[in-house]
Design a protein around this motif. Structure first.
Motif, PDB file in Angstrom:
ATOM      1  N   PRO A 170      -0.907   5.783  -4.163  1.00 39.88           N
ATOM      2  CA  PRO A 170       0.484   6.200  -3.934  1.00 39.88           C
ATOM      3  C   PRO A 170       1.055   5.733  -2.598  1.00 39.88           C
ATOM      4  O   PRO A 170       2.262   5.593  -2.469  1.00 39.88           O
ATOM      5  CB  PRO A 170       0.412   7.728  -3.992  1.00 39.88           C
ATOM      6  CG  PRO A 170      -1.021   8.067  -3.768  1.00 39.88           C
ATOM      7  CD  PRO A 170      -1.823   6.916  -4.278  1.00 39.88           C
ATOM      8  N   ARG A 171       0.195   5.477  -1.602  1.00 39.04           N
ATOM      9  CA  ARG A 171       0.736   5.060  -0.297  1.00 39.04           C
ATOM     10  C   ARG A 171       1.188   3.608  -0.323  1.00 39.04           C
ATOM     11  O   ARG A 171       2.005   3.189   0.475  1.00 39.04           O
ATOM     12  CB  ARG A 171      -0.315   5.249   0.800  1.00 39.04           C
ATOM     13  CG  ARG A 171      -0.516   6.717   1.140  1.00 39.04           C
ATOM     14  CD  ARG A 171      -1.387   6.878   2.343  1.00 39.04           C
ATOM     15  NE  ARG A 171      -0.857   6.195   3.501  1.00 39.04           N
ATOM     16  CZ  ARG A 171      -1.607   5.716   4.489  1.00 39.04           C
ATOM     17  NH1 ARG A 171      -2.902   5.831   4.438  1.00 39.04           N
ATOM     18  NH2 ARG A 171      -1.056   5.127   5.519  1.00 39.04           N
ATOM     19  N   GLN A 172       0.608   2.825  -1.234  1.00 41.90           N
ATOM     20  CA  GLN A 172       0.925   1.388  -1.225  1.00 41.90           C
ATOM     21  C   GLN A 172       1.814   0.950  -2.379  1.00 41.90           C
ATOM     22  O   GLN A 172       2.564  -0.002  -2.240  1.00 41.90           O
ATOM     23  CB  GLN A 172      -0.369   0.557  -1.298  1.00 41.90           C
ATOM     24  CG  GLN A 172      -1.211   0.567  -0.047  1.00 41.90           C
ATOM     25  CD  GLN A 172      -2.249   1.683  -0.047  1.00 41.90           C
ATOM     26  OE1 GLN A 172      -2.333   2.460  -0.997  1.00 41.90           O
ATOM     27  NE2 GLN A 172      -3.012   1.785   1.016  1.00 41.90           N
ATOM     28  N   SER A 308       2.635  -3.752  15.403  1.00 45.70           N
ATOM     29  CA  SER A 308       2.284  -3.066  14.160  1.00 45.70           C
ATOM     30  C   SER A 308       3.191  -3.467  13.008  1.00 45.70           C
ATOM     31  O   SER A 308       3.076  -2.926  11.927  1.00 45.70           O
ATOM     32  CB  SER A 308       2.367  -1.557  14.362  1.00 45.70           C
ATOM     33  OG  SER A 308       3.653  -1.213  14.793  1.00 45.70           O
ATOM     34  N   GLY A 309       4.103  -4.423  13.219  1.00 44.91           N
ATOM     35  CA  GLY A 309       5.109  -4.773  12.206  1.00 44.91           C
ATOM     36  C   GLY A 309       4.566  -5.131  10.832  1.00 44.91           C
ATOM     37  O   GLY A 309       4.044  -4.300  10.101  1.00 44.91           O
ATOM     38  N   ALA A 310       4.702  -6.423  10.480  1.00 46.68           N
ATOM     39  CA  ALA A 310       4.344  -6.828   9.128  1.00 46.68           C
ATOM     40  C   ALA A 310       2.834  -6.811   8.939  1.00 46.68           C
ATOM     41  O   ALA A 310       2.090  -7.279   9.774  1.00 46.68           O
ATOM     42  CB  ALA A 310       4.863  -8.229   8.877  1.00 46.68           C
ATOM     43  N   SER A 311       2.400  -6.236   7.840  1.00 47.85           N
ATOM     44  CA  SER A 311       0.973  -6.267   7.564  1.00 47.85           C
ATOM     45  C   SER A 311       0.784  -6.776   6.147  1.00 47.85           C
ATOM     46  O   SER A 311       1.668  -6.681   5.320  1.00 47.85           O
ATOM     47  CB  SER A 311       0.383  -4.876   7.716  1.00 47.85           C
ATOM     48  OG  SER A 311       0.916  -4.042   6.722  1.00 47.85           O
ATOM     49  N   ALA A 312      -0.366  -7.348   5.910  1.00 49.18           N
ATOM     50  CA  ALA A 312      -0.636  -7.858   4.576  1.00 49.18           C
ATOM     51  C   ALA A 312      -2.041  -7.458   4.179  1.00 49.18           C
ATOM     52  O   ALA A 312      -2.946  -7.463   5.001  1.00 49.18           O
ATOM     53  CB  ALA A 312      -0.504  -9.375   4.572  1.00 49.18           C
ATOM     54  N   SER A 313      -2.209  -7.069   2.939  1.00 52.66           N
ATOM     55  CA  SER A 313      -3.563  -6.792   2.484  1.00 52.66           C
ATOM     56  C   SER A 313      -3.715  -7.312   1.074  1.00 52.66           C
ATOM     57  O   SER A 313      -2.763  -7.329   0.296  1.00 52.66           O
ATOM     58  CB  SER A 313      -3.846  -5.295   2.524  1.00 52.66           C
ATOM     59  OG  SER A 313      -3.149  -4.657   1.489  1.00 52.66           O
ATOM     60  N   PRO A 328       5.466  -1.072   4.056  1.00 51.82           N
ATOM     61  CA  PRO A 328       5.054  -0.272   2.895  1.00 51.82           C
ATOM     62  C   PRO A 328       6.285   0.297   2.197  1.00 51.82           C
ATOM     63  O   PRO A 328       7.336   0.459   2.827  1.00 51.82           O
ATOM     64  CB  PRO A 328       4.223   0.852   3.514  1.00 51.82           C
ATOM     65  CG  PRO A 328       4.016   0.501   4.933  1.00 51.82           C
ATOM     66  CD  PRO A 328       5.055  -0.495   5.328  1.00 51.82           C
ATOM     67  N   ILE A 329       6.122   0.619   0.919  1.00 51.72           N
ATOM     68  CA  ILE A 329       7.265   1.064   0.113  1.00 51.72           C
ATOM     69  C   ILE A 329       7.964   2.276   0.734  1.00 51.72           C
ATOM     70  O   ILE A 329       9.183   2.370   0.739  1.00 51.72           O
ATOM     71  CB  ILE A 329       6.815   1.341  -1.345  1.00 51.72           C
ATOM     72  CG1 ILE A 329       7.997   1.681  -2.250  1.00 51.72           C
ATOM     73  CG2 ILE A 329       5.790   2.455  -1.442  1.00 51.72           C
ATOM     74  CD1 ILE A 329       8.498   0.539  -3.020  1.00 51.72           C
ATOM     75  N   VAL A 357      11.585  -7.809   2.964  1.00 48.77           N
ATOM     76  CA  VAL A 357      10.881  -7.107   4.048  1.00 48.77           C
ATOM     77  C   VAL A 357       9.520  -6.597   3.595  1.00 48.77           C
ATOM     78  O   VAL A 357       8.681  -6.238   4.413  1.00 48.77           O
ATOM     79  CB  VAL A 357      11.718  -5.934   4.608  1.00 48.77           C
ATOM     80  CG1 VAL A 357      12.957  -6.438   5.310  1.00 48.77           C
ATOM     81  CG2 VAL A 357      12.087  -4.944   3.509  1.00 48.77           C
ATOM     82  N   GLY A 358       9.308  -6.564   2.274  1.00 49.37           N
ATOM     83  CA  GLY A 358       8.014  -6.100   1.793  1.00 49.37           C
ATOM     84  C   GLY A 358       7.817  -6.554   0.353  1.00 49.37           C
ATOM     85  O   GLY A 358       8.786  -6.885  -0.341  1.00 49.37           O
ATOM     86  N   ALA A 359       6.573  -6.619  -0.075  1.00 52.13           N
ATOM     87  CA  ALA A 359       6.290  -7.029  -1.452  1.00 52.13           C
ATOM     88  C   ALA A 359       5.009  -6.355  -1.916  1.00 52.13           C
ATOM     89  O   ALA A 359       4.109  -6.102  -1.119  1.00 52.13           O
ATOM     90  CB  ALA A 359       6.143  -8.544  -1.523  1.00 52.13           C
TER      91      ALA A 359
END
Ligand SMILES: Cc1cc2nc3c(=O)[nH]c(=O)nc-3n(C[C@H](O)[C@H](O)[C@H](O)COP(=O)(O)OP(=O)(O)OC[C@H]3O[C@@H](n4cnc5c(N)ncnc54)[C@H](O)[C@@H]3O)c2cc1C
Length: 646
Positions: A170-172, A308-313, A328-329, A357-359
């Motif tokens: 749910p967090r991602q 801490s801006g853009a992160s990718a996993s 994050p959403i 800004v996010g995907a």
């Protein structure tokens, strides 16, 4: 894991030789790869997970204390008390204590057959117990819960994943992506139970019964609790260091705590009240800290910062690719969310003011790396691309897909200096391996910098944010000039009727009165000379004052300003003979300048065929713009002399 990244970077930047380092770890092994913990269930020996063998620490002069727990920090004496190793003094202390599994405060969590999932020892305990079990429940449907579910499934147990939220991870993930993930997980034979909050665990013979607030209980042979993590900040709290709002040791961007001699990195650190539960940001923190420590040991200012801006996993959960990029959403509330669900994939883009800004992606996503670069570079996407995404799931068309590596050798990469893809390939073959080295040997990207990311692509390095100061102004001024100049070329004014003149108090005074004409004429000349001066920023390589893009933007705006000056000075009449030649050359110069400005401001925004064409055309337009300039000084001089003479 952050400790290992810190040591590696300290070794690379040479600081490890200058420092006397002691590593204290409560686990019986040195740093290991926690991310691949699950592979131990498949028979991988724990020692294969070590990030470096014990000898590595010895060879690099690092004192390793495994099986030793730090129990307190005396900041006034700069000492760490340990069990069982006594006291260790420090000049600087780095906290990299990670997280602990969060265990909900319900009855029965300490029953036999109930486990957490964080360390190699946890895995060993789960593995041994699983040998006598057939069914298992995992409490928590986040990243670690799914990892645990997969591990139990691999051990041939019938696994149930229980999640309190309406969807997995749910967090991602957004609802659509979570739905697809659930379908994929269930297709493997793992049962997913959503919207279930465990209220207590109960022993029933060899079974553990999981009770829920409003649903039937679930009876299984073992339970793994994976309900989130909490930063291990107890040492810092006890020592009176500041902690973040959601826990974690509060650190600045330089990774410094409220005590300048104590630092923190990894999951235990809180930056701007944000905590991090993935290894990528932990490594970035460790590297920034290593650079700062290296700078400090040499008496240099500490300039490295963790952003801490853009992160990718990118995670492979039960064989399903799950990617999250950028915000994050939950943090992109103002963004419009575009979802494309296709055969075996669900892709989501979060778009804010024309920028992705996010995907989020579940399933295959060939454009993932490219999107990651797009988000990092904060570049715009067009409405056409967004419509294509909603139709097909792809942001770029096939023709836009060609990477710079596949461009023809003659294609222009740096249109400021005319550097082609072939020139850059030659430089690569001659040993230039980084964008900086390519820039140094060919000059590419050293003027406006808009081709910097093409150099990054050639060197297989991630894209960087390219400064875009003045590009909007240049585009606006160029479009204005491109629209106005043809009108001025085609329009032939007629004299105002006397009735209009008397009503408007001589509107043509500006271009009839001698003094007014001189004022407007010399003003126009001054603006033109100023615009010319600014263009020297590009041609004189030693003149490096200020941002080139900004200067170019100002050049464009002044160019457009000369058109206004032209109207005021001439009343839109081109005159005759030499005056006509001067006016025509001036307008043509402006038209070409406008075309060059549009090309310059658009080439880095467009990709594929269009981007390449603009890159090829811009140098030609620039050359034509410069050639057309040369007759102007003579024509202007002649114009001034003729005005005074006649
Ligand atoms: C099963 C599993 C799967 C994961 N999968 C992924 C993944 O796919 N992708 C991803 O990005 N991340 C994943 N993670 C998360 C990733 O492992 C962590 O983000 C990373 O390990 C954090 O590194 P760290 O150094 O901050 O903490 P840790 O690696 O936890 O290291 C902290 C160490 O400090 C020790 N310690 C704590 N307190 C003390 C003390 N007082 N004295 C001495 N020692 C102490 C701890 O015992 C621990 O060994 C996974 C984690 C787990 C558990």
């Amino acid at each position: 894991m952050a400790t290992h990244a810190l040591l590696q970077r300290l070794r690379r930047n040479g600081a490890l030789e200058r420092l006397d380092v002691t590593v204290i770890g409560e686990e019986p092994r040195p740093c290991y790869d926690r991310v691949n913990l699950t592979s131990c269930f498949g028979g991988v020996p724990p020692d294969d997970l070590l990030l470096s063998p014990v000898e590595w620490y010895r060879e690099n002069g690092v004192r390793l204390r495994t099986g030793v727990r730090a129990t307190g920090i005396d900041r006034s004496r700069r000492a760490v008390s340990t069990d069982p190793h006594g006291e260790i003094r420090y000049d600087h202390l780095v906290l990299a204590t990670g997280s602990r599994p969060f265990v909900p405060p319900i009855d029965g969590v300490d029953l036999p057959g109930v486990f957490v999932y964080r360390t190699i020892d946890d895995i060993e305990a789960i593995r041994q117990h699983a040998g006598i079990c057939r069914t298992a429940a995992v409490l928590g449907g986040g990243l670690l819960g799914l990892e645990a579910g997969k591990a139990l499934y691999n051990l041939s147990l019938q696994a149930h994943v229980v999640e309190v939220a309406p969807g997995l991870m749910p967090r991602q993930l957004n609802a659509e992506a979570a739905d697809l993930l659930r379908e994929e997980v269930e297709s493997l034979g793992v049962s997913v139970h959503l919207l279930r909050r465990a209220s207590r665990l109960e022993q029933d013979g060899a079974k553990v019964v999981v009770h829920f607030a409003r649903h039937d209980p679930l009876s299984v042979d073992m339970v793994v609790i994976s309900a989130g993590i909490r930063p291990r900040d107890e040492l810092a709290r006890d020592a009176g260091l500041e902690v973040g709002e959601r826990g974690g040791v509060a650190v600045s961007g330089a990774l410094q705590t409220s005590d300048p001699r104590v630092w923190a990195v990894g999951e235990c650190a809180s930056v701007d009240n944000e905590l991090f539960g993935l290894v990528g940001p932990c490594y970035e923190m460790a590297e920034a800290l290593a650079d700062n420590l290296a700078a400090m040991t040499q008496g240099n200012p500490m300039s490295a910062r963790f952003h801490s801006g853009a992160s990718a996993s990118r995670l492979k959960l039960m064989g399903v690719d799950v990617s999250t990029l950028g915000k994050p959403i939950g943090e992109a509330a103002a963004a419009s969310v575009l979802v494309r669900r296709g055969d075996g994939y669900c892709r989501t883009l979060m778009v804010e003011r024309g920028r992705v800004v996010g995907a989020i992606g579940v399933g295959d996503w060939p454009e993932r790396e490219r999107l990651s670069g797009l988000i990092a570079a904060n570049r715009r996407v067009s409405q056409r691309q967004l419509r294509r995404f909603q139709r097909t799931g792809a942001v770029w068309s096939a023709s836009e897909g060609a990477s710079v590596m596949e461009w023809p050798a003659a294609a222009t990469v740096c249109s400021c200096l005319g550097v082609t893809r072939g020139d850059l390939t030659d430089a690569l073959q001659a040993g230039a391996g980084t964008p900086e080295q390519l820039a140094e040997s060919t000059g590419a990207s050293t003027v406006c910098g808009s081709c910097r990311n093409l150099l990054c692509a050639l060197c297989d390095q991630p894209e960087v944010a390219v400064g875009a100061k003045g590009r909007g102004a240049l585009l606006g001024a160029s479009v204005f000039a491109a629209l106005v100049t043809p009108v001025l070329m085609a329009y032939r004014p007629s004299r105002f009727a006397d009735t209009v003149q008397s009503a408007w108090r001589r509107v043509d005074f500006l271009w009839q009165d001698d003094v007014a004409k001189q004022v407007t004429g010399y003003t126009l000349l001054a603006i033109s000379l100023l615009a010319l001066l600014l263009s020297l920023r590009k041609r004189l390589t030693r003149f490096r004052l200020g941002d080139f893009n900004l200067w170019r933007g100002v050049h464009g705006v002044l160019g457009a300003g000369t058109l206004v000056g032209f109207v005021v000075h001439t009343g839109m009449s081109l005159g005759h003979n030499f005056t006509f030649a001067l006016g025509s050359a001036f307008l043509l110069l402006n038209l070409l300048g406008a075309a060059t400005g549009v090309a310059a401001s658009m080439e880095s925004r467009l990709t594929g065929r269009w981007g390449r064409s603009l890159r090829a055309w811009r140098p030609r337009l620039t050359r034509a713009h410069i050639w057309l300039f040369w007759p102007l000084p003579a024509l202007v001089l002649f114009h001034i002399i003729s005005v005074y003479y006649y």
